[in-house]
Scaffold this motif. Sequence first.
Motif, PDB file in Angstrom:
ATOM      1  N   PRO A 289     -12.747 -21.578 -47.437  1.00 27.46           N
ATOM      2  CA  PRO A 289     -12.026 -21.190 -48.660  1.00 27.46           C
ATOM      3  C   PRO A 289     -10.543 -20.960 -48.359  1.00 27.46           C
ATOM      4  O   PRO A 289     -10.201 -20.269 -47.397  1.00 27.46           O
ATOM      5  CB  PRO A 289     -12.714 -19.886 -49.077  1.00 27.46           C
ATOM      6  N   GLN A 512     -13.718 -24.616 -53.110  1.00 29.89           N
ATOM      7  CA  GLN A 512     -13.033 -23.534 -52.402  1.00 29.89           C
ATOM      8  C   GLN A 512     -11.958 -24.049 -51.449  1.00 29.89           C
ATOM      9  O   GLN A 512     -11.053 -23.296 -51.065  1.00 29.89           O
ATOM     10  CB  GLN A 512     -14.052 -22.693 -51.628  1.00 29.89           C
ATOM     11  N   GLY A 516      -9.574 -21.570 -56.552  1.00 32.00           N
ATOM     12  CA  GLY A 516     -10.667 -20.822 -57.154  1.00 32.00           C
ATOM     13  C   GLY A 516     -10.883 -21.223 -58.589  1.00 32.00           C
ATOM     14  O   GLY A 516     -10.447 -22.286 -59.038  1.00 32.00           O
ATOM     15  N   VAL A 544     -17.867 -20.530 -53.408  1.00 29.78           N
ATOM     16  CA  VAL A 544     -16.572 -20.403 -54.087  1.00 29.78           C
ATOM     17  C   VAL A 544     -16.303 -18.902 -54.243  1.00 29.78           C
ATOM     18  O   VAL A 544     -16.730 -18.286 -55.225  1.00 29.78           O
ATOM     19  CB  VAL A 544     -16.582 -21.102 -55.454  1.00 29.78           C
ATOM     20  N   SER A 547     -12.987 -16.061 -57.685  1.00 31.37           N
ATOM     21  CA  SER A 547     -13.188 -16.321 -59.106  1.00 31.37           C
ATOM     22  C   SER A 547     -13.107 -14.992 -59.834  1.00 31.37           C
ATOM     23  O   SER A 547     -13.097 -13.921 -59.221  1.00 31.37           O
ATOM     24  CB  SER A 547     -14.535 -17.009 -59.381  1.00 31.37           C
ATOM     25  N   ARG A 621     -11.969 -16.882 -45.571  1.00 23.62           N
ATOM     26  CA  ARG A 621     -11.509 -18.122 -44.948  1.00 23.62           C
ATOM     27  C   ARG A 621     -12.199 -18.341 -43.603  1.00 23.62           C
ATOM     28  O   ARG A 621     -12.531 -19.476 -43.232  1.00 23.62           O
ATOM     29  CB  ARG A 621     -10.000 -18.088 -44.762  1.00 23.62           C
ATOM     30  N   PRO A 626     -18.374 -14.391 -49.623  1.00 21.29           N
ATOM     31  CA  PRO A 626     -17.657 -14.043 -50.849  1.00 21.29           C
ATOM     32  C   PRO A 626     -17.101 -12.636 -50.782  1.00 21.29           C
ATOM     33  O   PRO A 626     -17.618 -11.777 -50.054  1.00 21.29           O
ATOM     34  CB  PRO A 626     -18.718 -14.180 -51.937  1.00 21.29           C
TER      35      PRO A 626
END
Length: 785
Positions: A289, A512, A516, A544, A547, A621, A626
């Motif tokens: 991400p 990702q 987002g 992802v 968000s 990352r 999440p």
Amino acid sequence: MDGRDLVRSMKAVGSVRAALGLRTVRAVWRRRRDDAAGPLARGGERARVPGALREVEPAPGGGTLRFGRSELRIMVAVNGAVFWGWDGAEPEPSYALAGRCPEPDPRVVLEPDKDGGWRVVAERATVVVSRLGAIEVCTPGGVVLRRDQPPRWWEREGRAARWMQRAEVAADARFFGLGGRASGLRLRGGTYRLWNREAGHAFGPGDDPLYLTMPVQMVVSDAGTHLVFHDTSWDGTVTLREGVEGAGSGHDRPGACEVRMDGGPLRCWVVVGTPARVLLAWASLTGAPTPPPAWALGHHHARRGFGGEEEVRRVVAGYREHGLPLDAVHLGGEHLDEQRVFSVDQNRFPKLPVLAEELRRDGIRLVSAVDPAVRARPGDAVYDGGVAGDVFVRDVSGQFAEGVVGHGAAVFPDFTHARVRSWWGGLYAERLAQGFSGFWHDMNEPTAFAAFGESTLPRSARHALEGRGGDHREAHNVYGLCMAWAAHEGLRELAPRERPFVLSRSGWAGLQRYGGTSSGAVATGWPGLRASLSLVLGLGLCGVPFSGTDVGGFDGGASPELYLRWLQLGSYLPLFRTQAGPKAGRREPWEWPEVLEHARAVLVERRRLLPYFTTLAHMARRTGAPYACPVWWGAPEDRALRDCEDAFLLGDCLLVAPVLDPGVDRRTVRLPRGLWYDTATGRSYRGPGRVTVDAPLSRTPVFARAGAVLPVRGDAGLELEVWAPARGRSGGGLVVVDAGDGWEEPEIERYVTRRLGRRVVVEREGEDGVHEPSHPVRVRGLEEG
């Protein structure tokens, strides 16, 4: 067109401006004409199954098993992910994968199994293939997590036209994922469509599918967790059935999953392990991400219909006057010249770069809405450039595939072509010159209005698909993903020292890598509030992590209580954006004087927690985890936690229990194992179990894990808020200090906490030993722990 379609078309014409309504009816006629001329008919199909196993050919990471009427390729990658593909399907090409497919694991063993089958033995999973093509995925200890029955194809003219695969899971298993779903975090029994769709109205829990679907499931059971990804972007459905323990004569009825796809390869990835290990492997497959710039972790304000520069200044001044933190303002189509992409309405925004610079000096960034539809009018710079470069999607006759959007007839770039992505990415230079710092992709399913039926391009429309060639049936679901890809790469080239900020309403597996997403036009109301949480948590389990919800809902008038409760929830989600549609009225916090003081506290607390959100962004990352996780994240074997949908973990430190119903001032919260502190009162509670706590309108219940190290913004800069470990226990945490919005890799600071009587020791661990903390420390919870 039959009589019912004609009635629907007349209703559509009467529901919008007559000219636009007639265009949408004509769009349906053109679409049906084009699709009739394309290869969409389903006649003359013949069913096929794999047949009996005939021979096996070992290969690195697994091997190829040849059946009477198909062949199966199995490969276990070095990250532990299991791939299988039928009918010669390989891992590539795939829009989901980041770069090339990972290398096969050389330690994997392919060996005979009982009854003429074979098995692939790897460190983290064992895959057993029967002689008729059933596939079992087992834990290293041999417990079956998933059993896929032999697939079935329906062929036309000697080629597989569509396929179906059924699977069984444990009776206690729970399903999660499938992209953004409003029906609930836990996916109950039912059929879920895999087709990105603009709902045409503000959505609620009963609406499905929505803007961002993907064939990614996380399945959690007592025996273990696994993620399954069917890597095809075609239209399809997933039908789920939860199992029942002790059903019938005392035997368990297993859970079931049936996947049906209208086309594409039958290939699948499965990852086995803890939820954290599963998403780490998923991120290594589909890409890490991208962390948003630091400013994007603050509070965003958006509203459809900003009248012009002076209104933007008035809103910003209102935030300043009321002492409310603000970090970004989003401008929708109202700032464009006749809603033409990459343009500016000089009447309403005559000095947009000046406005952007004024706001930037105050720490506020401008974000621009960007739609993929390009107005089909010669003389428009983007249209003329696209025509010259041959970048637009074409129909079956070779003409540009036109669709109807708010400004009339439009054409659509074919983002499945590298040359088109490069061209589109370069257009963001105009947006940067206007002073915009971020971009919000809207209507990119893609949406093209129709009087009835699907509001998108004809399924027969032609796409490049990276040189393979194909039609919109395959390209539709990856259209928004490829648009985000174009923007991200273009912005990295145009502004290489800044991390891009790209929000994409639509997307697919791998989004990702580029940015987002937001919830889209969620309906104003308590059901919409609850659906917002489900969407964010479900997307996080699909990889992802960044968000958020449109705080307050898109339509209608929110009551003061609903607005405040939505603001409280949104402030603990990764993307924190207030948003309102053109009919919702103003949504600035001071429009509700009775809750303004509480709203101010919410915004101030979000700003205080920005260092923690920064840490979560950079850890996402590195790990794929999440920011916001289900409460079962660390204990998926806890069945009670698996069924909890009204609370969530924010990283490792906090548990947030938002109020999702009206008139509530106390609520019950299910806590995972360990000691937890109510951050408002300091009182401690021990889990696992349920506790009832106060939830006054002024705040939402938040709990801190004992021993947690929480980086926060203090008066003098970054501080460490340490929650006392339980007696005789230790704790700790990670802190990432982001120096700015660039690509420098920030250092990870590791802290350990220990409790010694009435004292808490906090130490920073480094490669060269133990040190004093790098930041001021404030200990909380000693009086209770």
